[in-house]
Design a protein around this motif. Sequence first.
Motif, PDB file in Angstrom:
ATOM      1  N   PRO A   1      13.370 -29.411 -38.563  1.00 27.85           N
ATOM      2  CA  PRO A   1      12.329 -30.203 -39.415  1.00 27.85           C
ATOM      3  C   PRO A   1      12.442 -31.765 -39.230  1.00 27.85           C
ATOM      4  N   TRP A   2      11.598 -32.386 -39.007  1.00 23.58           N
ATOM      5  CA  TRP A   2      11.745 -33.912 -38.723  1.00 23.58           C
ATOM      6  C   TRP A   2      10.819 -34.736 -39.608  1.00 23.58           C
TER       7      TRP A   2
ATOM      8  N   ARG B   1      23.789 -31.799 -42.742  1.00 22.91           N
ATOM      9  CA  ARG B   1      23.204 -32.616 -42.252  1.00 22.91           C
ATOM     10  C   ARG B   1      21.692 -32.946 -42.683  1.00 22.91           C
ATOM     11  N   LEU B   2      21.422 -34.228 -43.271  1.00 23.24           N
ATOM     12  CA  LEU B   2      20.110 -34.492 -43.955  1.00 23.24           C
ATOM     13  C   LEU B   2      19.110 -35.364 -43.159  1.00 23.24           C
ATOM     14  N   ARG B   3      17.839 -34.888 -42.858  1.00 22.03           N
ATOM     15  CA  ARG B   3      17.002 -35.815 -42.044  1.00 22.03           C
ATOM     16  C   ARG B   3      16.128 -36.521 -42.648  1.00 22.03           C
TER      17      ARG B   3
ATOM     18  N   THR C   1      15.000 -32.544 -46.571  1.00 22.66           N
ATOM     19  CA  THR C   1      15.108 -31.478 -45.333  1.00 22.66           C
ATOM     20  C   THR C   1      16.555 -31.846 -44.814  1.00 22.66           C
ATOM     21  N   THR C   2      17.065 -30.516 -44.486  1.00 20.84           N
ATOM     22  CA  THR C   2      18.306 -30.468 -43.901  1.00 20.84           C
ATOM     23  C   THR C   2      18.131 -30.291 -42.359  1.00 20.84           C
ATOM     24  N   SER C   3      19.031 -30.750 -41.465  1.00 20.89           N
ATOM     25  CA  SER C   3      18.905 -30.708 -40.168  1.00 20.89           C
ATOM     26  C   SER C   3      20.424 -30.298 -39.380  1.00 20.89           C
ATOM     27  N   ASN C   4      20.566 -29.051 -39.893  1.00 24.26           N
ATOM     28  CA  ASN C   4      21.654 -28.379 -39.318  1.00 24.26           C
ATOM     29  C   ASN C   4      21.414 -27.496 -38.034  1.00 24.26           C
TER      30      ASN C   4
ATOM     31  N   GLY D   1      19.827 -19.654 -43.785  1.00 23.67           N
ATOM     32  CA  GLY D   1      18.742 -20.033 -44.348  1.00 23.67           C
ATOM     33  C   GLY D   1      18.188 -21.473 -43.646  1.00 23.67           C
ATOM     34  N   ASP D   2      19.260 -21.822 -42.816  1.00 19.41           N
ATOM     35  CA  ASP D   2      18.959 -23.388 -42.297  1.00 19.41           C
ATOM     36  C   ASP D   2      17.792 -23.139 -41.076  1.00 19.41           C
ATOM     37  N   ASP D   3      17.004 -23.824 -41.107  1.00 21.65           N
ATOM     38  CA  ASP D   3      17.062 -25.450 -41.899  1.00 21.65           C
ATOM     39  C   ASP D   3      16.178 -25.191 -43.116  1.00 21.65           C
ATOM     40  N   ARG D   4      16.387 -26.254 -44.255  1.00 17.63           N
ATOM     41  CA  ARG D   4      15.745 -25.662 -45.349  1.00 17.63           C
ATOM     42  C   ARG D   4      14.942 -27.302 -45.621  1.00 17.63           C
ATOM     43  N   ILE D   5      14.111 -26.891 -46.858  1.00 13.06           N
ATOM     44  CA  ILE D   5      13.431 -27.959 -47.349  1.00 13.06           C
ATOM     45  C   ILE D   5      13.583 -27.817 -49.254  1.00 13.06           C
ATOM     46  N   ILE D   6      14.213 -28.724 -49.731  1.00 15.90           N
ATOM     47  CA  ILE D   6      14.548 -28.678 -51.080  1.00 15.90           C
ATOM     48  C   ILE D   6      13.721 -29.701 -51.831  1.00 15.90           C
ATOM     49  N   ARG D   7      13.215 -29.378 -53.023  1.00 17.51           N
ATOM     50  CA  ARG D   7      12.460 -30.134 -54.075  1.00 17.51           C
ATOM     51  C   ARG D   7      13.307 -30.289 -55.206  1.00 17.51           C
TER      52      ARG D   7
END
Length: 362
Positions: free
Chosen positions: A60-61, A324-326, A339-342, A352-358
């Motif tokens: 995710p970017w 990594r966080l993007r 969003t993570t960027s692993n 579970g990567d990559d994830r979106i966390i709220r």
Amino acid sequence: MRLRTAVAALLVIGAVSGCGGSGSESERATAVVTSTAPSTLSGVPDLAAGQEIVRDVEVPWGLAFLPDGGALVAERDTGRILRVLPGRAPERVYEVPGVVARGEGGLLGLAVAPDFAESRYVYAYFTAAEDNRIVRFRLDGPPEVILDGIAKAGNHNGGRIAFGPDGMLYAGTGDAAQGNRSQDPASLNGKILRLTPDGAAAAGNPTPGSPVYSMGHRNVQGLAWDRAGRLFAAEFGQNTFDEINLIEPGRNYGWPLVEGMGGTDRGFTDPQVIWRPSEASPSGIAISGDTLYVAALRGERLWTVPLRDGVLGTPRSQLPDLGRLRTVAVARDGALWLTTSNTDGRGDVRAGDDRIIRFPAR
């Protein structure tokens, strides 16, 4: 497509948030700042209450919010755009044609038009066969190129786009691995650009007819405005210092002649905050109230920086267990999305990567 059904499971982040006080002594020592402005904590996102709303996203970017509270998310390597709404399964809603994903290039930044309810326009910055470019499109139609000719490379492609409070479209570009471009006013690279929604150079830019708003940048991937309309940008350093800059029109931020502080005697503008790249490598940034949030790639953490009257204070290290966080962004309801960027080829991939966390506002 590796995307699975969204989950709204509460992440076990209590231990993570417990590390988010002032950070370790080494973290405090390597975050160099020019002031120590205090922050206001009321109404800020609750970093102890993170919910994973999507998992298994492919690099995710870009992330841009829709009027209904959902978001559009760009997958860098596939060219796909997902519609994400908490509590629902994500939906693929568009695929940008012509995306060439190599190295750090691909489908990068997204922006939603301020008048989206009427125009339905979405904007994307991506790497094509010959260059980096910006297009706009409706989710049911073909893209229209509004700016091209931004040089591309395996790295330093920039890519963040966002609409400012003035209704203009801003774009952060990279030097495409050739630092001399950053000091060339005729080049679109190593700049922050300011465009009309149609892609023309915006009126009031420092040089009439030019989209260049500021120059002397190495690789800008974060743009955010405070409540007074001041623009801040994140800058990747080379080997010495990453930066957060207060951006003013016509200013030169020094790259490749200066990295970090020490350029004012030569007419350059110094950053407000600098880190060692191992502690940061900042990509996306966001501002909520009196706090600047910085997503760190190599540093694998979220930095929170107090912000008062346009001055940044001492950074604090948060959320060190996500990799990594993007991208970090503040939703209309005040929640912080991260969003993570692993899976970008440089991280350690976890289940579970990559994830979106709220993180909801409190």
